[in-house]
Design a protein around this motif. Structure first.
Motif, PDB file in Angstrom:
ATOM      1  N   ASP A   1     -47.365  -1.607   6.355  1.00 48.19           N
ATOM      2  CA  ASP A   1     -46.991  -2.378   5.182  1.00 48.19           C
ATOM      3  C   ASP A   1     -45.482  -2.506   5.121  1.00 48.19           C
ATOM      4  OD1 ASP A   1     -49.542  -1.933   2.706  1.00 48.19           O
ATOM      5  OD2 ASP A   1     -49.691  -1.917   4.867  1.00 48.19           O
ATOM      6  N   ALA A   2     -45.058  -3.403   4.241  1.00 50.66           N
ATOM      7  CA  ALA A   2     -43.653  -3.715   4.247  1.00 50.66           C
ATOM      8  C   ALA A   2     -42.825  -2.684   3.541  1.00 50.66           C
ATOM      9  CB  ALA A   2     -43.456  -5.050   3.567  1.00 50.66           C
ATOM     10  N   ASP A   3     -41.482  -2.740   3.847  1.00 55.31           N
ATOM     11  CA  ASP A   3     -40.512  -1.875   3.209  1.00 55.31           C
ATOM     12  C   ASP A   3     -40.783  -0.412   3.454  1.00 55.31           C
ATOM     13  OD1 ASP A   3     -39.431  -3.604   0.197  1.00 55.31           O
ATOM     14  OD2 ASP A   3     -38.636  -3.550   2.192  1.00 55.31           O
ATOM     15  N   SER A   4     -41.651  -0.092   4.378  1.00 59.43           N
ATOM     16  CA  SER A   4     -41.904   1.311   4.672  1.00 59.43           C
ATOM     17  C   SER A   4     -40.851   1.827   5.625  1.00 59.43           C
ATOM     18  CB  SER A   4     -43.291   1.509   5.281  1.00 59.43           C
ATOM     19  OG  SER A   4     -43.428   0.798   6.477  1.00 59.43           O
ATOM     20  N   VAL A   5     -40.627   3.133   5.612  1.00 62.66           N
ATOM     21  CA  VAL A   5     -39.593   3.742   6.423  1.00 62.66           C
ATOM     22  C   VAL A   5     -40.192   4.887   7.208  1.00 62.66           C
ATOM     23  CG1 VAL A   5     -37.390   4.967   6.359  1.00 62.66           C
ATOM     24  CG2 VAL A   5     -37.832   3.131   4.748  1.00 62.66           C
ATOM     25  N   THR A  29     -57.563   1.419  15.524  1.00 62.57           N
ATOM     26  CA  THR A  29     -57.362   0.496  14.416  1.00 62.57           C
ATOM     27  C   THR A  29     -56.053  -0.263  14.581  1.00 62.57           C
ATOM     28  OG1 THR A  29     -58.629   1.881  12.886  1.00 62.57           O
ATOM     29  CG2 THR A  29     -57.096   0.318  11.909  1.00 62.57           C
ATOM     30  N   ALA A  30     -55.041   0.413  15.116  1.00 63.75           N
ATOM     31  CA  ALA A  30     -53.726  -0.192  15.302  1.00 63.75           C
ATOM     32  C   ALA A  30     -53.631  -1.058  16.552  1.00 63.75           C
ATOM     33  CB  ALA A  30     -52.662   0.900  15.354  1.00 63.75           C
ATOM     34  N   ARG A  31     -54.675  -1.083  17.379  1.00 59.12           N
ATOM     35  CA  ARG A  31     -54.622  -1.795  18.654  1.00 59.12           C
ATOM     36  C   ARG A  31     -54.226  -3.261  18.468  1.00 59.12           C
ATOM     37  NH1 ARG A  31     -56.611  -1.602  23.951  1.00 59.12           N
ATOM     38  NH2 ARG A  31     -57.414   0.508  23.614  1.00 59.12           N
ATOM     39  N   GLY A  32     -54.828  -3.941  17.517  1.00 59.47           N
ATOM     40  CA  GLY A  32     -54.517  -5.350  17.320  1.00 59.47           C
ATOM     41  C   GLY A  32     -53.055  -5.569  16.955  1.00 59.47           C
ATOM     42  N   HIS A  33     -52.522  -4.697  16.115  1.00 58.33           N
ATOM     43  CA  HIS A  33     -51.126  -4.812  15.702  1.00 58.33           C
ATOM     44  C   HIS A  33     -50.195  -4.546  16.877  1.00 58.33           C
ATOM     45  CE1 HIS A  33     -47.870  -3.698  12.516  1.00 58.33           C
ATOM     46  NE2 HIS A  33     -47.866  -4.997  12.779  1.00 58.33           N
ATOM     47  N   PHE A  34     -50.508  -3.530  17.660  1.00 56.23           N
ATOM     48  CA  PHE A  34     -49.694  -3.238  18.838  1.00 56.23           C
ATOM     49  C   PHE A  34     -49.759  -4.390  19.844  1.00 56.23           C
ATOM     50  CE2 PHE A  34     -50.492   1.583  18.134  1.00 56.23           C
ATOM     51  CZ  PHE A  34     -49.513   1.605  17.168  1.00 56.23           C
ATOM     52  N   GLY A  35     -50.931  -4.991  19.966  1.00 55.55           N
ATOM     53  CA  GLY A  35     -51.079  -6.107  20.891  1.00 55.55           C
ATOM     54  C   GLY A  35     -50.179  -7.273  20.523  1.00 55.55           C
ATOM     55  N   LEU A  36     -50.086  -7.606  19.235  1.00 62.29           N
ATOM     56  CA  LEU A  36     -49.202  -8.676  18.794  1.00 62.29           C
ATOM     57  C   LEU A  36     -47.750  -8.366  19.126  1.00 62.29           C
ATOM     58  CD1 LEU A  36     -50.640  -9.519  15.255  1.00 62.29           C
ATOM     59  CD2 LEU A  36     -50.814 -10.925  17.311  1.00 62.29           C
ATOM     60  N   TRP A 217     -42.945  -6.848  10.401  1.00 61.28           N
ATOM     61  CA  TRP A 217     -44.214  -6.598  11.085  1.00 61.28           C
ATOM     62  C   TRP A 217     -45.354  -6.202  10.150  1.00 61.28           C
ATOM     63  CZ3 TRP A 217     -45.155  -8.334  15.701  1.00 61.28           C
ATOM     64  CH2 TRP A 217     -44.104  -8.543  16.587  1.00 61.28           C
ATOM     65  N   GLY A 218     -45.048  -5.780   8.946  1.00 55.59           N
ATOM     66  CA  GLY A 218     -46.113  -5.372   8.033  1.00 55.59           C
ATOM     67  C   GLY A 218     -47.034  -6.493   7.607  1.00 55.59           C
ATOM     68  N   GLN A 219     -46.571  -7.728   7.725  1.00 59.32           N
ATOM     69  CA  GLN A 219     -47.367  -8.863   7.238  1.00 59.32           C
ATOM     70  C   GLN A 219     -48.655  -9.095   8.017  1.00 59.32           C
ATOM     71  OE1 GLN A 219     -45.552 -12.937   8.547  1.00 59.32           O
ATOM     72  NE2 GLN A 219     -43.841 -11.459   8.544  1.00 59.32           N
ATOM     73  N   PHE A 220     -48.770  -8.500   9.201  1.00 59.75           N
ATOM     74  CA  PHE A 220     -49.918  -8.795  10.064  1.00 59.75           C
ATOM     75  C   PHE A 220     -51.141  -7.923   9.801  1.00 59.75           C
ATOM     76  CE2 PHE A 220     -46.214 -10.214  12.495  1.00 59.75           C
ATOM     77  CZ  PHE A 220     -46.565 -11.535  12.690  1.00 59.75           C
ATOM     78  N   PHE A 223     -54.629  -3.577   4.206  1.00 62.24           N
ATOM     79  CA  PHE A 223     -54.418  -2.203   3.754  1.00 62.24           C
ATOM     80  C   PHE A 223     -55.214  -1.192   4.571  1.00 62.24           C
ATOM     81  CE2 PHE A 223     -58.098  -3.598   1.297  1.00 62.24           C
ATOM     82  CZ  PHE A 223     -58.935  -2.490   1.282  1.00 62.24           C
ATOM     83  N   ARG A 224     -56.170  -1.665   5.374  1.00 61.95           N
ATOM     84  CA  ARG A 224     -56.906  -0.768   6.261  1.00 61.95           C
ATOM     85  C   ARG A 224     -56.207  -0.612   7.620  1.00 61.95           C
ATOM     86  NH1 ARG A 224     -60.678  -4.089   3.768  1.00 61.95           N
ATOM     87  NH2 ARG A 224     -62.264  -3.030   2.500  1.00 61.95           N
ATOM     88  N   GLY A 225     -55.148  -1.359   7.834  1.00 61.35           N
ATOM     89  CA  GLY A 225     -54.455  -1.317   9.107  1.00 61.35           C
ATOM     90  C   GLY A 225     -54.995  -2.303  10.123  1.00 61.35           C
ATOM     91  N   ARG A 226     -55.919  -3.169   9.697  1.00 54.27           N
ATOM     92  CA  ARG A 226     -56.513  -4.155  10.605  1.00 54.27           C
ATOM     93  C   ARG A 226     -55.724  -5.459  10.570  1.00 54.27           C
ATOM     94  NH1 ARG A 226     -62.536  -3.204   8.049  1.00 54.27           N
ATOM     95  NH2 ARG A 226     -62.826  -1.047   8.765  1.00 54.27           N
ATOM     96  N   VAL A 227     -55.665  -6.091  11.712  1.00 56.12           N
ATOM     97  CA  VAL A 227     -54.912  -7.349  11.811  1.00 56.12           C
ATOM     98  C   VAL A 227     -55.580  -8.440  10.975  1.00 56.12           C
ATOM     99  CG1 VAL A 227     -54.339  -9.232  13.392  1.00 56.12           C
ATOM    100  CG2 VAL A 227     -53.828  -6.878  14.035  1.00 56.12           C
ATOM    101  N   LYS A 228     -54.767  -9.209  10.269  1.00 58.95           N
ATOM    102  CA  LYS A 228     -55.249 -10.359   9.515  1.00 58.95           C
ATOM    103  C   LYS A 228     -55.383 -11.537  10.485  1.00 58.95           C
ATOM    104  CE  LYS A 228     -52.509  -8.872   5.524  1.00 58.95           C
ATOM    105  NZ  LYS A 228     -51.331  -9.203   4.680  1.00 58.95           N
ATOM    106  N   PRO A 229     -56.587 -12.028  10.737  1.00 56.82           N
ATOM    107  CA  PRO A 229     -56.784 -13.043  11.791  1.00 56.82           C
ATOM    108  C   PRO A 229     -55.971 -14.309  11.598  1.00 56.82           C
ATOM    109  CG  PRO A 229     -58.885 -12.102  11.109  1.00 56.82           C
ATOM    110  CD  PRO A 229     -57.866 -11.605  10.130  1.00 56.82           C
ATOM    111  N   GLU A 230     -55.908 -14.844  10.387  1.00 60.57           N
ATOM    112  CA  GLU A 230     -55.242 -16.131  10.184  1.00 60.57           C
ATOM    113  C   GLU A 230     -53.756 -16.047  10.459  1.00 60.57           C
ATOM    114  OE1 GLU A 230     -56.073 -17.898   6.428  1.00 60.57           O
ATOM    115  OE2 GLU A 230     -58.239 -17.978   6.746  1.00 60.57           O
ATOM    116  N   ILE A 231     -53.115 -14.998   9.951  1.00 57.29           N
ATOM    117  CA  ILE A 231     -51.672 -14.903  10.154  1.00 57.29           C
ATOM    118  C   ILE A 231     -51.346 -14.517  11.591  1.00 57.29           C
ATOM    119  CG2 ILE A 231     -51.401 -12.483   9.437  1.00 57.29           C
ATOM    120  CD1 ILE A 231     -48.882 -13.442   7.906  1.00 57.29           C
ATOM    121  N   ALA A 232     -52.232 -13.717  12.212  1.00 51.96           N
ATOM    122  CA  ALA A 232     -52.036 -13.374  13.626  1.00 51.96           C
ATOM    123  C   ALA A 232     -52.162 -14.622  14.502  1.00 51.96           C
ATOM    124  CB  ALA A 232     -53.044 -12.325  14.055  1.00 51.96           C
TER     125      ALA A 232
END
Length: 271
Positions: A1-5, A29-36, A217-220, A223-232
């Motif tokens: 998520d955004a603004d996280s540190v 769960t993070a695989r899709g995000h890492f792939g992007l 990068w949080g936009q993708f 809240f479950r950590g899954r990639v949002k298909p449309e924005i991806a």
């Protein structure tokens, strides 16, 4: 998520840390995000005279996501650079993604950096030399199957902000302003938590700017950590015409900067 540190951790990428690591389920769960992120680095390296190692290190969120720290404030961690060297030695995207997921499974979760103060989903920094307080947001309230910005949790989030502003008023009475910077200010669900003066100040962050932060990068992910298909999908389309001189333009939602006097926050939350 955004603004996280994120913060540095002592865990080695070559084995489980003291807390047992993130685990396979969280890593998958993070695989899709890492792939992007790897696609972005690979495309950037192909379009610009830039080594793939540099693109992965400085143009993805992996350094922070792996809890090695904020590259805007420090040099890249040697352990992370060792992982990057292993990644670039692999033959293709699929192999690099598999190694990234496996390495993340062995990393411990990030801790709270000592310069941040925690208030549920919100964190804040001490005022800088100008008296400005930077705030951050993270997903720390979704165990019930609803995201932290669900309308049913608006009162909970505003209570956290009230506690934060009360703490700042008592601890730093000379604070002058509150600043934010995130893709989240594009969403009404986040904006409704704040004073109107704060959200009405939002201005796109102009380049050149870093592309290694959660504010982009949080936009993708949801809240479950899954990639949002449309924005991806939109992002992947943008990569086909990536401008290597302005790579931040590939992100569908811009980072918006916000600011308002500290007094506006005191009035909003009755502090």
């Amino acid at each position: 998520d955004a603004d996280s540190v994120t913060s540095s951790a002592a865990t080695s990428i070559n084995g489980p840390g003291s807390g047992g690591g993130q685990g396979v389920a969280a890593a998958e769960t993070a695989r899709g995000h890492f792939g992007l992120q790897l696609h972005f680095a690979e495309t950037l390296a192909a379009r610009k005279p830039m080594a793939l190692a540099e693109a992965i290190t400085y143009h993805t969120n992996l350094h922070r996501r792996f809890a090695y720290g904020n590259l805007s404030k420090q040099n890249a961690d040697p352990e992370f650079l060792a992982l990057v060297n292993r990644l670039v030695a692999l033959p293709d995207h699929a192999a690099r993604l598999d190694l990234t997921v496996a390495a993340f499974a062995r990393r411990d979760e990030e801790g709270l950096p000592p310069h941040l103060f925690d208030f549920g989903c919100f964190r804040c920094e001490a005022p800088d030399e100008r008296g400005h307080v930077r705030i951050h947001f993270g997903n720390r309230d979704s165990d019930d199957g609803r995201g932290p910005l669900d309308r049913s949790k608006t009162a909970r989030r505003r209570d956290e902000l009230t506690r934060m502003i009360r703490f700042l008023a008592e601890t730093y009475p000379d604070a002058k302003a509150v600043d934010g910077g995130s893709w989240l200010y594009n969403t009404e669900a986040y904006r409704r938590l704040f004073p109107a003066e704060f959200v009405n100040s939002r201005t796109p962050l102009e380049g050149p700017r870093p592309t290694h932060g959660s504010s982009s990068w949080g936009q993708f992910v949801d809240f479950r950590g899954r990639v949002k298909p449309e924005i991806a999908d939109k992002f992947m389309q943008n990569l086909k015409v990536l401008d290597a001189q302005q790579p931040w333009l590939a992100f569908p939602l811009p980072v918006l900067m916000t600011t308002a006097p500290f007094g506006a926050f005191r009035r909003e939350y009755g502090v």
